[in-house]
Enzyme design. Sequence first.
Site, PDB file in Angstrom:
ATOM      1  N   CYS A   1       5.926  34.690  26.864  1.00 29.70           N
ATOM      2  CA  CYS A   1       4.554  34.729  26.303  1.00 29.70           C
ATOM      3  C   CYS A   1       4.148  36.119  25.835  1.00 29.70           C
ATOM      4  O   CYS A   1       3.019  36.307  25.350  1.00 29.70           O
ATOM      5  CB  CYS A   1       3.564  34.229  27.365  1.00 29.70           C
TER       6      CYS A   1
ATOM      7  N   HIS B   1       2.535  41.794  51.957  1.00 27.41           N
ATOM      8  CA  HIS B   1       2.103  42.406  50.692  1.00 27.41           C
ATOM      9  C   HIS B   1       3.133  42.187  49.589  1.00 27.41           C
ATOM     10  O   HIS B   1       3.157  42.898  48.591  1.00 27.41           O
ATOM     11  CB  HIS B   1       1.837  43.906  50.881  1.00 27.41           C
TER      12      HIS B   1
ATOM     13  N   ALA C   1       4.205  51.205  56.204  1.00 29.26           N
ATOM     14  CA  ALA C   1       5.037  52.145  55.447  1.00 29.26           C
ATOM     15  C   ALA C   1       5.703  53.192  56.328  1.00 29.26           C
ATOM     16  O   ALA C   1       6.790  53.682  56.036  1.00 29.26           O
ATOM     17  CB  ALA C   1       4.182  52.812  54.377  1.00 29.26           C
TER      18      ALA C   1
ATOM     19  N   VAL D   1       7.177  46.443  51.163  1.00 33.78           N
ATOM     20  CA  VAL D   1       7.645  45.604  50.051  1.00 33.78           C
ATOM     21  C   VAL D   1       9.099  45.943  49.701  1.00 33.78           C
ATOM     22  O   VAL D   1       9.621  45.485  48.694  1.00 33.78           O
ATOM     23  CB  VAL D   1       6.726  45.815  48.827  1.00 33.78           C
ATOM     24  N   ASP D   2       9.733  46.766  50.575  1.00 27.79           N
ATOM     25  CA  ASP D   2      11.050  47.328  50.256  1.00 27.79           C
ATOM     26  C   ASP D   2      12.224  46.453  50.692  1.00 27.79           C
ATOM     27  O   ASP D   2      13.373  46.739  50.337  1.00 27.79           O
ATOM     28  CB  ASP D   2      11.177  48.739  50.892  1.00 27.79           C
TER      29      ASP D   2
ATOM     30  N   CYS E   1       1.791  34.447  32.394  1.00 28.55           N
ATOM     31  CA  CYS E   1       2.240  33.032  32.496  1.00 28.55           C
ATOM     32  C   CYS E   1       2.973  32.751  33.804  1.00 28.55           C
ATOM     33  O   CYS E   1       3.393  31.627  34.045  1.00 28.55           O
ATOM     34  CB  CYS E   1       3.154  32.692  31.303  1.00 28.55           C
TER      35      CYS E   1
ATOM     36  N   ARG F   1      -0.345  57.284  53.037  1.00 28.75           N
ATOM     37  CA  ARG F   1      -1.517  58.100  53.352  1.00 28.75           C
ATOM     38  C   ARG F   1      -1.181  59.379  54.112  1.00 28.75           C
ATOM     39  O   ARG F   1      -2.088  60.145  54.393  1.00 28.75           O
ATOM     40  CB  ARG F   1      -2.539  57.237  54.120  1.00 28.75           C
TER      41      ARG F   1
ATOM     42  N   GLN G   1       3.987  44.931  56.033  1.00 23.53           N
ATOM     43  CA  GLN G   1       3.201  45.305  54.845  1.00 23.53           C
ATOM     44  C   GLN G   1       4.139  45.938  53.811  1.00 23.53           C
ATOM     45  O   GLN G   1       3.725  46.221  52.686  1.00 23.53           O
ATOM     46  CB  GLN G   1       2.105  46.308  55.209  1.00 23.53           C
TER      47      GLN G   1
HETATM   48  C1  BV8 Z   1      -7.560  40.955  50.144  1.00 23.81           C
HETATM   49  C2  BV8 Z   1       0.666  46.978  47.159  1.00 23.81           C
HETATM   50  C3  BV8 Z   1      -8.885  38.999  50.007  1.00 23.81           C
HETATM   51  C4  BV8 Z   1       2.116  46.839  47.405  1.00 23.81           C
HETATM   52  C5  BV8 Z   1      -0.986  47.338  48.858  1.00 23.81           C
HETATM   53  C6  BV8 Z   1     -13.863  47.649  51.639  1.00 23.81           C
HETATM   54  C7  BV8 Z   1     -13.721  47.677  53.017  1.00 23.81           C
HETATM   55  C8  BV8 Z   1     -12.685  46.990  53.645  1.00 23.81           C
HETATM   56  C9  BV8 Z   1     -11.776  46.258  52.894  1.00 23.81           C
HETATM   57  C10 BV8 Z   1     -11.889  46.240  51.534  1.00 23.81           C
HETATM   58  C11 BV8 Z   1     -12.930  46.927  50.905  1.00 23.81           C
HETATM   59  N1  BV8 Z   1     -12.780  46.732  49.568  1.00 23.81           N
HETATM   60  C12 BV8 Z   1     -11.727  45.937  49.336  1.00 23.81           C
HETATM   61  C13 BV8 Z   1     -11.160  45.619  50.533  1.00 23.81           C
HETATM   62  C14 BV8 Z   1      -9.965  44.773  50.741  1.00 23.81           C
HETATM   63  C15 BV8 Z   1      -8.684  45.587  50.463  1.00 23.81           C
HETATM   64  C16 BV8 Z   1      -8.606  46.770  51.403  1.00 23.81           C
HETATM   65  O1  BV8 Z   1      -8.263  46.623  52.561  1.00 23.81           O
HETATM   66  N2  BV8 Z   1      -8.938  47.968  50.924  1.00 23.81           N
HETATM   67  C17 BV8 Z   1      -8.941  49.113  51.822  1.00 23.81           C
HETATM   68  C18 BV8 Z   1      -7.896  50.133  51.393  1.00 23.81           C
HETATM   69  C19 BV8 Z   1     -10.345  49.707  51.810  1.00 23.81           C
HETATM   70  N3  BV8 Z   1      -7.596  44.676  50.720  1.00 23.81           N
HETATM   71  C20 BV8 Z   1      -7.146  43.882  49.728  1.00 23.81           C
HETATM   72  O2  BV8 Z   1      -7.544  43.913  48.586  1.00 23.81           O
HETATM   73  C21 BV8 Z   1      -6.102  42.847  50.142  1.00 23.81           C
HETATM   74  N4  BV8 Z   1      -6.471  41.557  49.659  1.00 23.81           N
HETATM   75  O3  BV8 Z   1      -8.356  41.482  50.894  1.00 23.81           O
HETATM   76  O4  BV8 Z   1      -7.677  39.649  49.694  1.00 23.81           O
HETATM   77  C22 BV8 Z   1      -9.802  39.393  48.908  1.00 23.81           C
HETATM   78  C23 BV8 Z   1      -9.483  38.958  47.644  1.00 23.81           C
HETATM   79  C24 BV8 Z   1     -10.330  39.338  46.607  1.00 23.81           C
HETATM   80  C25 BV8 Z   1     -11.441  40.136  46.874  1.00 23.81           C
HETATM   81  C26 BV8 Z   1     -11.704  40.596  48.178  1.00 23.81           C
HETATM   82  C27 BV8 Z   1     -10.889  40.229  49.203  1.00 23.81           C
HETATM   83  C28 BV8 Z   1      -4.760  43.222  49.536  1.00 23.81           C
HETATM   84  C29 BV8 Z   1      -4.207  44.400  50.301  1.00 23.81           C
HETATM   85  C30 BV8 Z   1      -2.807  44.721  49.774  1.00 23.81           C
HETATM   86  C31 BV8 Z   1      -2.921  45.881  48.876  1.00 23.81           C
HETATM   87  N5  BV8 Z   1      -1.592  46.290  48.432  1.00 23.81           N
HETATM   88  N6  BV8 Z   1       0.107  47.753  48.260  1.00 23.81           N
HETATM   89  C32 BV8 Z   1       2.739  48.189  47.337  1.00 23.81           C
HETATM   90  O5  BV8 Z   1       2.619  48.834  46.294  1.00 23.81           O
HETATM   91  O6  BV8 Z   1       3.312  48.606  48.370  1.00 23.81           O
HETATM   92  S1  BV8 Z   1      -1.606  48.198  50.164  1.00 23.81           S
HETATM   93  C33 BV8 Z   1      -0.646  49.511  50.624  1.00 23.81           C
HETATM   94  O7  BV8 Z   1      -1.198  49.945  51.872  1.00 23.81           O
HETATM   95  C34 BV8 Z   1       0.789  49.179  50.942  1.00 23.81           C
HETATM   96  O8  BV8 Z   1       1.101  47.818  50.799  1.00 23.81           O
HETATM   97  C35 BV8 Z   1       0.903  49.573  52.425  1.00 23.81           C
HETATM   98  O9  BV8 Z   1       1.800  48.803  53.084  1.00 23.81           O
HETATM   99  C36 BV8 Z   1      -0.472  49.283  52.857  1.00 23.81           C
HETATM  100  C37 BV8 Z   1      -0.878  49.747  54.214  1.00 23.81           C
HETATM  101  O10 BV8 Z   1      -0.547  51.099  54.348  1.00 23.81           O
HETATM  102  P1  BV8 Z   1       0.385  51.493  55.584  1.00 23.81           P
HETATM  103  O11 BV8 Z   1       1.586  50.632  55.566  1.00 23.81           O
HETATM  104  O12 BV8 Z   1      -0.438  51.494  56.833  1.00 23.81           O
HETATM  105  O13 BV8 Z   1       0.840  52.949  55.196  1.00 23.81           O
HETATM  106  P2  BV8 Z   1       0.022  54.291  55.429  1.00 23.81           P
HETATM  107  O14 BV8 Z   1       0.662  55.369  54.645  1.00 23.81           O
HETATM  108  O15 BV8 Z   1      -1.449  54.019  55.249  1.00 23.81           O
HETATM  109  O16 BV8 Z   1       0.238  54.596  56.985  1.00 23.81           O
HETATM  110  C38 BV8 Z   1       1.533  54.932  57.440  1.00 23.81           C
HETATM  111  C39 BV8 Z   1       1.372  55.320  58.899  1.00 23.81           C
HETATM  112  O17 BV8 Z   1       2.677  55.581  59.412  1.00 23.81           O
HETATM  113  C40 BV8 Z   1       0.573  56.583  59.079  1.00 23.81           C
HETATM  114  O18 BV8 Z   1      -0.348  56.402  60.134  1.00 23.81           O
HETATM  115  C41 BV8 Z   1       1.611  57.644  59.454  1.00 23.81           C
HETATM  116  O19 BV8 Z   1       1.124  58.560  60.422  1.00 23.81           O
HETATM  117  C42 BV8 Z   1       2.689  56.821  60.080  1.00 23.81           C
HETATM  118  N7  BV8 Z   1       4.040  57.369  59.898  1.00 23.81           N
HETATM  119  C43 BV8 Z   1       4.505  58.158  58.889  1.00 23.81           C
HETATM  120  N8  BV8 Z   1       5.815  58.407  59.080  1.00 23.81           N
HETATM  121  C44 BV8 Z   1       6.169  57.756  60.224  1.00 23.81           C
HETATM  122  C45 BV8 Z   1       5.048  57.095  60.746  1.00 23.81           C
HETATM  123  N9  BV8 Z   1       5.080  56.372  61.877  1.00 23.81           N
HETATM  124  C46 BV8 Z   1       6.269  56.285  62.509  1.00 23.81           C
HETATM  125  N10 BV8 Z   1       7.400  56.892  62.075  1.00 23.81           N
HETATM  126  C47 BV8 Z   1       7.385  57.638  60.940  1.00 23.81           C
HETATM  127  N11 BV8 Z   1       8.514  58.257  60.522  1.00 23.81           N
END
Ligand code: BV8
Length: 247
Positions: free
Chosen positions: A153, A124, A29, A108-109, A135, A41, A106
């Site tokens: 549906c 993602h 993101a 979705v845009d 459905c 985050r 990651q």
């Molecule tokens: C799965 C939906 C198998 C789309 C998203 C416990 C421990 C570990 C893992 C898990 C757990 N419990 C569950 C899990 C698995 C879970 C997970 O990881 N949870 C975490 C949060 C604890 N994962 C899942 O469920 C995944 N599927 O594992 O399948 C499975 C199946 C069934 C059961 C078990 C396992 C699915 C993951 C997808 C989730 N969907 N979003 C949407 O709405 O967008 S996730 C969401 O977070 C977004 O998609 C986003 O892309 C993603 C990651 O975030 P980042 O992109 O890193 O963004 P963030 O804000 O965090 O960081 C931005 C960074 O950029 C920052 O560091 C910031 O400093 C920096 N920044 C800011 N501005 C700038 C910059 N850098 C440069 N320039 C800038 N200008």
Amino acid sequence: MQGAVKTDKIRELAQWIADSAYTVVLTGAGCSVDAGIPDFRSPEGWWRKIDPMKVATVDALENNYPLSWEFYHDRIKHLDTVKPHPGHYVLARLEERGKLQLVATQNVDGLHQMAGNRHVAELHGSIRSFRCHSCLRAATREQFMAKEPCPACGGKLRPNVVLFGELLPEDAWSRAMDAVRQAELVIVIGTSLQVYPVNQLPSMTRGKTALLNKEETGEEHRFDLFIPGRAAPLLTEIGEALENLRP
Ligand code: BV8
């Protein structure tokens, strides 16, 4: 980071890109923030206002549809005002020149594709296409934005994003894993690397790794090179450094 040190690191990464026969970029993101899309985050990110576990989960979609729908409706509406930033175009030019084999995102845009990248794995999913949660029939943006039920549906319409607890799209995930495994260089841009399994990708490569991120995420030590900063200006400087390298 001091100017001279940062310039040296940018030049070093530009040289790595020039020397690499197979490069993968992994974005999060943070790579879209400079185009005007809040990340998740950071203090001003989406999740700071609402808990992702309340909106980006199947449970939320099924049992709290109004909140989940509103979260995606607002983000989709916001997309109408957004276009790729200069850094996105640097990545598109790298692909044109055969210096970037895949963008695994990651996000979705759809901004990487809008900037011209054709080899993009949306790990993602996308908020630019829709389906019925029950459905699975395809739905239109208009039907979703009007909060209509599935015409076939009566089920709930949703964007084709990967919600927490859902599996990643098989094709995108395997493409990204294959590419990272054979990459000579993996550049990670704008992600906190908190979400599994995407956060496992950088450790899957034998190639060099670089992290470009606005702030430290605690993962820097895993990378061969860490350049703190914003994606758009950093990518622009890397593009310029590559121009200066060209024979
Ligand atoms: C799965 C939906 C198998 C789309 C998203 C416990 C421990 C570990 C893992 C898990 C757990 N419990 C569950 C899990 C698995 C879970 C997970 O990881 N949870 C975490 C949060 C604890 N994962 C899942 O469920 C995944 N599927 O594992 O399948 C499975 C199946 C069934 C059961 C078990 C396992 C699915 C993951 C997808 C989730 N969907 N979003 C949407 O709405 O967008 S996730 C969401 O977070 C977004 O998609 C986003 O892309 C993603 C990651 O975030 P980042 O992109 O890193 O963004 P963030 O804000 O965090 O960081 C931005 C960074 O950029 C920052 O560091 C910031 O400093 C920096 N920044 C800011 N501005 C700038 C910059 N850098 C440069 N320039 C800038 N200008």
